[in-house]
Design a protein around this motif. Structure first.
Motif, PDB file in Angstrom:
ATOM      1  N   GLN A 178       0.814  -1.214   0.000  1.00  0.00           N
ATOM      2  CA  GLN A 178       0.000   0.000   0.000  1.00  0.00           C
ATOM      3  C   GLN A 178       0.852   1.269   0.000  1.00  0.00           C
ATOM      4  O   GLN A 178       0.347   2.354   0.265  1.00  0.00           O
ATOM      5  N   GLY A 179       2.136   1.133  -0.279  1.00  0.00           N
ATOM      6  CA  GLY A 179       2.989   2.308  -0.415  1.00  0.00           C
ATOM      7  C   GLY A 179       4.017   2.481   0.689  1.00  0.00           C
ATOM      8  O   GLY A 179       4.727   3.486   0.719  1.00  0.00           O
ATOM      9  N   ARG A 180       4.081   1.553   1.638  1.00  0.00           N
ATOM     10  CA  ARG A 180       5.048   1.604   2.743  1.00  0.00           C
ATOM     11  C   ARG A 180       4.732   2.763   3.696  1.00  0.00           C
ATOM     12  O   ARG A 180       3.921   3.619   3.413  1.00  0.00           O
ATOM     13  N   ASN A 181       5.423   2.732   4.837  1.00  0.00           N
ATOM     14  CA  ASN A 181       5.282   3.782   5.857  1.00  0.00           C
ATOM     15  C   ASN A 181       3.821   3.948   6.276  1.00  0.00           C
ATOM     16  O   ASN A 181       3.317   5.060   6.407  1.00  0.00           O
ATOM     17  N   ASN A 182       3.126   2.832   6.505  1.00  0.00           N
ATOM     18  CA  ASN A 182       1.754   2.857   7.006  1.00  0.00           C
ATOM     19  C   ASN A 182       1.504   1.574   7.775  1.00  0.00           C
ATOM     20  O   ASN A 182       2.358   0.690   7.822  1.00  0.00           O
ATOM     21  N   PHE A 183       0.334   1.465   8.390  1.00  0.00           N
ATOM     22  CA  PHE A 183      -0.016   0.220   9.071  1.00  0.00           C
ATOM     23  C   PHE A 183      -1.299  -0.338   8.470  1.00  0.00           C
ATOM     24  O   PHE A 183      -2.145   0.405   7.964  1.00  0.00           O
ATOM     25  N   GLN A 184      -1.412  -1.655   8.510  1.00  0.00           N
ATOM     26  CA  GLN A 184      -2.597  -2.338   8.007  1.00  0.00           C
ATOM     27  C   GLN A 184      -2.988  -3.440   8.976  1.00  0.00           C
ATOM     28  O   GLN A 184      -2.134  -4.122   9.541  1.00  0.00           O
ATOM     29  N   PHE A 185      -4.309  -3.599   9.174  1.00  0.00           N
ATOM     30  CA  PHE A 185      -4.811  -4.727   9.944  1.00  0.00           C
ATOM     31  C   PHE A 185      -4.884  -5.957   9.053  1.00  0.00           C
ATOM     32  O   PHE A 185      -5.024  -5.856   7.826  1.00  0.00           O
ATOM     33  N   TYR A 186      -4.778  -7.114   9.680  1.00  0.00           N
ATOM     34  CA  TYR A 186      -4.858  -8.366   8.934  1.00  0.00           C
ATOM     35  C   TYR A 186      -6.201  -8.463   8.212  1.00  0.00           C
ATOM     36  O   TYR A 186      -7.253  -8.147   8.772  1.00  0.00           O
ATOM     37  N   SER A 187      -6.158  -8.897   6.973  1.00  0.00           N
ATOM     38  CA  SER A 187      -7.359  -9.069   6.167  1.00  0.00           C
ATOM     39  C   SER A 187      -7.397 -10.498   5.661  1.00  0.00           C
ATOM     40  O   SER A 187      -6.466 -10.948   4.987  1.00  0.00           O
ATOM     41  N   ALA A 188      -8.482 -11.211   5.969  1.00  0.00           N
ATOM     42  CA  ALA A 188      -8.605 -12.596   5.513  1.00  0.00           C
ATOM     43  C   ALA A 188      -8.647 -12.670   3.998  1.00  0.00           C
ATOM     44  O   ALA A 188      -8.071 -13.575   3.392  1.00  0.00           O
ATOM     45  N   SER A 189      -9.325 -11.695   3.364  1.00  0.00           N
ATOM     46  CA  SER A 189      -9.414 -11.707   1.900  1.00  0.00           C
ATOM     47  C   SER A 189      -8.044 -11.461   1.285  1.00  0.00           C
ATOM     48  O   SER A 189      -7.682 -12.082   0.280  1.00  0.00           O
ATOM     49  N   TYR A 190      -7.269 -10.550   1.901  1.00  0.00           N
ATOM     50  CA  TYR A 190      -5.914 -10.311   1.391  1.00  0.00           C
ATOM     51  C   TYR A 190      -5.057 -11.556   1.568  1.00  0.00           C
ATOM     52  O   TYR A 190      -4.274 -11.916   0.686  1.00  0.00           O
ATOM     53  N   ASN A 191      -5.216 -12.217   2.699  1.00  0.00           N
ATOM     54  CA  ASN A 191      -4.434 -13.423   2.948  1.00  0.00           C
ATOM     55  C   ASN A 191      -4.789 -14.517   1.939  1.00  0.00           C
ATOM     56  O   ASN A 191      -3.919 -15.267   1.482  1.00  0.00           O
ATOM     57  N   LEU A 192      -6.077 -14.593   1.572  1.00  0.00           N
ATOM     58  CA  LEU A 192      -6.490 -15.568   0.569  1.00  0.00           C
ATOM     59  C   LEU A 192      -5.839 -15.250  -0.775  1.00  0.00           C
ATOM     60  O   LEU A 192      -5.363 -16.147  -1.477  1.00  0.00           O
TER      61      LEU A 192
END
Length: 525
Positions: free
Chosen positions: A240-254
């Motif tokens: 997502q462009g670095r220098n940020n935080f993201q919560f775990y996403s099941a869809s992303y993990n899939l």
């Protein structure tokens, strides 16, 4: 006789007090040391040989205990920073999960990775990189609240201690949170702090960080899964462009799982010969004569059937598989054209797409020479299509190699021209023989004056620089007519023909021309 017995009894008692009892104490001490108590209490302090032996045992016990502490610290702490490591963090996380289950508490695991740390290591050296890691650890400790910690020395100690998992990876455990916003606030504090510069060895360094967050019990309830999913979320933050935080996403993990699965199948596809080439003809605008073919890769998966190149080419590029796949395409295309020429079919050139990764390996020219020698194809019938963006990234040595190939007769074509940022002066310097107009401009050029102006400008540039021109994505007769009138040399697209398997393409090459869809244009010329 009686006095002798008394003397013997007295001697025995003295021996028991002075020798046997101390030896028993020493034997008991040795047993305790063997059982793990390295500092047993030896209850006598005589200065004779036994006393010296007891003192030696005590010194040995203290040294063993110190050595044991050092060994344990080495096993549970990072050798560079002296901080707790992955093993100690896992033990603590298991302990806190058990407590959270009993107390019905929520927790968060934050996985943190420095952005572009490898570049700092490679350019400034590992010593600077190591110092940067130490300074980053100190800054992290300073910004966390007392109840936020990256790791603790023991379960009872509440001090903030940093754990380094390895490389530039760190992990933070928030053992008691009310909701996900608590984790987001901590991550935001970290990102804000990391935006300030680090001063290392006279250098002022700026490094960002990407943070992934997993939540207990929403995302996972086991220690290993919490860490893995925070790690997966961290990679999402980088995407997502670095220098940020993201919560775990099941869809992303899939999606990530599917990506990895596709990569594994790609490797098998290359070994099992599941790829094939289709060829799309390029015709001369004024005559309909077939003058070239573009080799287009197709993957016929035994389970899913044909898989779109848009789906697997990005994965091949990210994994590095594009290099062996690209070599396969080059060899197969040259072999096929050589075979068609030997069979007496039309002598047409074949264009092969070359990725930026293949060019950056700086062995493209060697591979091209090798394939041309193997297949016996005249270099004049090979065209390498390189995107404008890819050509902007390559090193000067690669440009020189492309120039050498061009001098041998290989055509260098600038693909998707107009979508990048190359300057006209640079265009003049590059070893290019043809400009290829991107289909995004061709699609709307009859309805969008801006696209029409761009296409006209590209054709004018090509003519002014003595370059050939081609347009891809030609789907209507009106588009073909407009391009022909503007002086475009070659046309390619579904109006002329869809990409064809080799057997069907061979039939089309027997006639050497495609006239039916272009009749109105041919009448004009």
């Amino acid at each position: 006789m009686g006095s002798t017995s008394l003397i013997i009894i007295a001697l025995f008692f003295a021996m028991h007090v002075l020798m046997i009892r101390p030896l028993q104490h020493l034997m008991q001490a040795v047993q305790e040391i063997g059982q793990g108590n390295l500092t047993p209490d030896i209850a006598f302090s005589s200065k004779d040989e036994l006393g010296q032996m007891a003192l030696s045992f005590q010194n040995m016990g203290r040294k063993l205990k110190k050595s044991q502490w050092k060994v344990k610290r080495l096993a549970y702490h990072d050798s560079l920073t002296g901080l707790p490591n992955r093993l100690l963090f896992r033990e603590y996380l298991q302990h806190m999960i058990a407590l959270a289950r009993r107390g019905n508490n929520k927790m968060a695991v934050l996985f943190l990775d420095l952005d572009n740390f490898k570049r700092i290591n490679d350019t400034l050296g590992h010593q600077v990189g190591d110092q940067l890691l130490k300074k980053m650890a100190a800054r992290l400790i300073s910004i966390l609240r007392a109840e936020d910690f990256i790791h603790r020395e023991t379960y009872r100690n509440t001090s903030e201690v940093l754990a380094r998992l390895g490389g530039d990876e760190f992990v933070i455990l928030l053992p008691k949170i009310d909701d996900s916003q608590d984790a987001a606030k901590v991550a935001s504090r970290i990102l804000d702090a990391m935006r300030k510069s680090f001063h290392v060895d006279g250098q002022e360094l700026y490094v960002g960080s990407s943070i992934g967050i997993s939540l207990f019990p929403e995302d996972a309830t086991e220690e290993n899964d919490l860490i893995k999913r925070a790690d997966a979320a961290m990679y999402q933050a980088k995407e997502q462009g670095r220098n940020n935080f993201q919560f775990y996403s099941a869809s992303y993990n899939l999606a990530t799982f599917e990506h990895l699965s596709l990569e594994g199948r790609l490797r098998r596809a290359l070994a099992n010969d599941e790829f094939e080439l289709h060829y799309q003809p390029q015709v001369r605008a004024e005559t309909g004569e077939i003058v070239g073919l573009e080799a287009l890769l197709r993957w016929n998966d035994p389970v899913e059937g044909l898989i779109s190149p848009d789906q697997f080419i990005p994965i091949a590029e990210n994994s590095g598989l594009i290099v062996p796949i690209g070599e396969w395409v080059l060899r197969q295309a040259c072999r096929q054209i050589s075979a068609w020429q030997a069979a007496g079919l039309s002598r047409v050139s074949v264009s092969v797409n070359v990725s930026a990764i293949q060019l950056q390996r700086q062995e493209c020219a060697t591979k091209v020479d090798q394939v041309l020698n193997e297949t016996g194809l005249d270099p004049r019938y090979l065209e390498l299509e390189i995107t404008e963006t890819a050509l902007m990234k390559v090193k000067p040595e690669v440009i020189d190699q492309l120039g050498a190939m061009q001098r041998k007769g290989v055509i260098i074509s600038l693909d998707d021209f107009g979508t990048g940022y190359s300057s006209l002066s640079l265009l003049q310097e590059l070893p290019i023989g043809k400009l290829k107009i991107d289909k995004s401009f061709v699609r709307d050029m009859l309805t969008d004056p801006k696209d029409a102006a761009i296409v006209s400008a590209i054709l004018l540039i090509a003519k002014s620089l003595g370059l050939k021109s081609a347009a891809e994505g030609v789907e209507t007769l009106e588009q073909a007519t407009w391009l022909a009138e503007k002086g475009c040399d070659k046309l390619q697209g579904y109006l002329i023909s869809r990409p064809l398997p080799a057997a069907e393409m061979a039939k089309l090459l027997k006639s050497g021309v495609i006239t039916e869809p272009l009749k109105p244009i041919l009448e004009i010329f």
